[in-house]
Scaffold this motif. Structure first.
Motif, PDB file in Angstrom:
ATOM      1  N   PHE A 199       0.961  -1.263   0.027  1.00  0.00           N
ATOM      2  CA  PHE A 199       0.194   0.013  -0.035  1.00  0.00           C
ATOM      3  C   PHE A 199       0.695   1.253  -0.033  1.00  0.00           C
ATOM      4  O   PHE A 199       2.137   1.220   0.497  1.00  0.00           O
ATOM      5  N   CYS A 200       0.242   2.297  -0.278  1.00  0.00           N
ATOM      6  CA  CYS A 200       0.944   3.776  -0.455  1.00  0.00           C
ATOM      7  C   CYS A 200       1.016   4.129   1.010  1.00  0.00           C
ATOM      8  O   CYS A 200      -0.091   4.514   1.793  1.00  0.00           O
ATOM      9  N   GLN A 201       2.243   4.652   1.382  1.00  0.00           N
ATOM     10  CA  GLN A 201       2.439   5.121   2.625  1.00  0.00           C
ATOM     11  C   GLN A 201       1.609   6.516   2.940  1.00  0.00           C
ATOM     12  O   GLN A 201       1.268   6.694   4.095  1.00  0.00           O
ATOM     13  N   VAL A 202       1.659   7.389   1.814  1.00  0.00           N
ATOM     14  CA  VAL A 202       0.771   8.654   2.105  1.00  0.00           C
ATOM     15  C   VAL A 202      -0.711   8.471   2.344  1.00  0.00           C
ATOM     16  O   VAL A 202      -1.351   9.025   2.975  1.00  0.00           O
ATOM     17  N   CYS A 203      -1.214   7.437   1.287  1.00  0.00           N
ATOM     18  CA  CYS A 203      -2.812   7.604   1.331  1.00  0.00           C
ATOM     19  C   CYS A 203      -3.356   6.249   1.709  1.00  0.00           C
ATOM     20  O   CYS A 203      -4.436   6.045   1.997  1.00  0.00           O
ATOM     21  N   GLY A 204      -2.615   5.252   1.817  1.00  0.00           N
ATOM     22  CA  GLY A 204      -3.051   3.765   2.064  1.00  0.00           C
ATOM     23  C   GLY A 204      -3.700   3.054   1.054  1.00  0.00           C
ATOM     24  O   GLY A 204      -4.165   1.707   1.289  1.00  0.00           O
TER      25      GLY A 204
END
Length: 133
Positions: A74-79
């Motif tokens: 997953f993206c660390q910024v938006c999940g």
């Protein structure tokens, strides 16, 4: 060869998938319910396609549930859920992160014995084209 492109919700991560998907499963297991917050996960699988990160690869994090084969990236910024290669030789791509259309229908529902109780009567629920007023 078919190419697909995708991204996370915030646009930090973009990628391409070069090749074909072999299967498309809707997984109803309790792990997938927890990590999607929904009734099931919708994942495409390929043993031959190649994943190419175009941007934001350093923002991709992976998690494997201890004692299981259940994993997700997953993206660390938006999940947002993103493709993963945690299982050697297998590319798993969450269908919802693709920006291009996929022509294939789901191959099957899996772990249907774990379906959420409320999912059995979804055909009775009203449908709206957008947010109801």
């Amino acid at each position: 060869m078919t190419d697909h492109s995708g991204s996370c919700l915030c646009g930090t991560v973009t990628f391409e998938v070069k090749g074909e998907f072999g299967s498309f499963y809707l997984c109803h297991c309790q792990h997938c319910q927890k990590d999607t917050g929904s009734a099931h996960a919708a994942n495409l699988f390929s043993r031959s396609a190649r994943l190419v990160w175009l941007s934001g690869a350093d923002a991709v994090t992976s998690f494997t549930l201890p004692g299981t084969r259940h994993n997700r990236s997953f993206c660390q910024v938006c999940g947002s859920a993103l493709p993963n290669t945690q299982v050697a030789g297998l590319l798993v791509v969450p269908a919802g992160c693709l920006d291009t259309d996929i022509a294939m229908l789901p191959t099957a529902h899996i772990f249907s014995s774990s379906k959420a109780v409320w999912e059995y009567r979804l055909g009775e629920v009203p449908a709206f084209a957008g947010l109801p007023e």
